[in-house]
Design an enzyme around this catalytic site. Structure first.
Site, short mmCIF file in Angstrom:
data_model
loop_
_atom_site.label_atom_id
_atom_site.label_comp_id
_atom_site.label_asym_id
_atom_site.label_seq_id
_atom_site.Cartn_x
_atom_site.Cartn_y
_atom_site.Cartn_z
N GLU A 141 0.70 -1.13 0.05
CA GLU A 141 -0.05 -0.10 0.08
C GLU A 141 0.69 1.12 0.14
OE1 GLU A 141 -1.47 1.96 3.38
OE2 GLU A 141 -0.95 0.29 4.72
N LYS A 163 -3.87 -1.43 14.40
CA LYS A 163 -2.84 -0.64 15.09
C LYS A 163 -3.27 -0.63 16.36
CE LYS A 163 -3.57 2.50 11.84
NZ LYS A 163 -3.34 2.12 10.30
#
Ligand code: PSU
Ligand code: MN
Length: 307
Positions: free
Chosen positions: A22, A157
């Protein structure tokens, strides 16, 4: 509407292993000039493990799978002129001929359109802390439910609400697999105390699971698979230490009134400041490991008969 680099087009055509990467983590997740070094390092990891890297992004309105070195540099140095693109933002970026970096959600969508089944990232987006009030749930989760790509990550995350993220992924029917672990990694730390429903101890085992899931898609809607790899031992941070830092970062985001797509980049930058760069070291190390594991799975998949 979709441009594949020559190398990626040939590799996909011939059934060679390819790994998508990404670009949001390059443009919005890491500081310059480290971001560009990391972009190249991830491609090198994929190549070293025998696969073709395909970094995804939108250049001058053209969705691209397999950015050139010059295009990587353009996205890494463009600053705020480079948009953060989730799935919903891609069409507008095309029409306005703008530059954009793709999040996990948008990268998955473009990778699948290009015929690429493996994708490596750092940590996916998920359910934010306080989402009961803010409704801030990353589109990465819904993308995992509908797009057939294996996403290799270090979990969600750590700034997120990890138990809520696991619940949401269960609701969406997304398979979660620990790579050599029974526990969800917590991005900066190896353990979260949260159990994963499945485990695979080799790239071949992951490839076998993915083949089974793809064959089952004949009877059920296709979706992705989340492969969770703990961050390397040498750099991982202790969980209680990270938690204290996250609390401070969240307080700063709240005080600054940060909302929407700006939340994640703000929190990552605040984490880097609060840890004097230590969080970036972990982020880079786990990205490299994930790129390598994704390439190994891509190779295992390519050596098995077509699905
Ligand atoms: N993981 C990282 N750094 C990042 C991101 C993930 O180590 O910058 C990015 C990914 O692109 C992910 C996005 O899709 O953050 C999630 O943003 P949001 O929470 O706004 O959906
Ligand atoms: Mn969000």
């Amino acid at each position: 509407m979709l441009r594949l680099s020559e190398e990626v087009a040939v590799a996909v055509d011939e059934g060679q292993p390819v790994v998508a990467l990404e670009s949001t983590l390059i443009s919005h997740g890491l500081p310059h000039p480290q971001n560009l070094e990391v972009a190249h390092a991830l491609e090198a990891e994929v190549r070293a493990a025998g696969a073709v890297p395909a970094t995804v992004g939108v250049v001058g309105g053209v969705p691209t799978v397999g950015l050139t070195a010059a295009e990587l540099e353009r996205l890494a140095t463009g600053g705020s002129a480079v948009r953060k693109l989730s799935r919903r933002d891609v069409a507008l970026c095309v029409v306005q001929r703008a530059d954009g970096a793709t999040t996990v959600a948008a990268t998955m969508a473009l990778a699948a359109a290009a015929g690429v089944a493996l994708f490596a990232t750092g940590g996916i987006g998920g359910v934010h802390r306080g989402a009961g009030h803010s409704w801030d749930v990353s589109a990465d989760l819904t993308e995992l439910a509908r797009t057939p790509v294996v996403v290799v990550c270090a979990g969600a995350k750590a700034i997120l609400d990890l138990p809520a993220t696991l619940e949401y992924l269960e609701t969406l029917g997304v398979p979660l697999v620990g790579f050599g672990t029974d526990e969800l990694p917590a991005f900066y730390s190896r353990s979260s105390g949260l159990a994963l429903p499945a485990r695979a101890d080799s790239p071949e085992a992951v490839a076998g699971l993915w083949r089974a899931q793809r064959r089952l898609s004949a009877m059920a809607a296709p979706g992705g698979l989340l492969l969770c790899v703990p961050p390397p031992d040498e750099v991982a941070l202790p969980r209680d230490q990270v938690e204290a830092v996250i609390e401070r970062a969240l307080t700063r985001a709240e005080a600054a009134g940060i909302r929407g797509p700006a939340v994640t980049p703000f929190l990552l930058a605040a984490m880097a400041e609060e840890t004097h760069g230590e969080s970036i070291g972990v982020n880079v190390a786990l990205l490299r490991r994930n790129a390598r594991v994704a390439a190994q799975v891509a190779c295992a998949l390519a050596s098995q008969p077509p699905i």
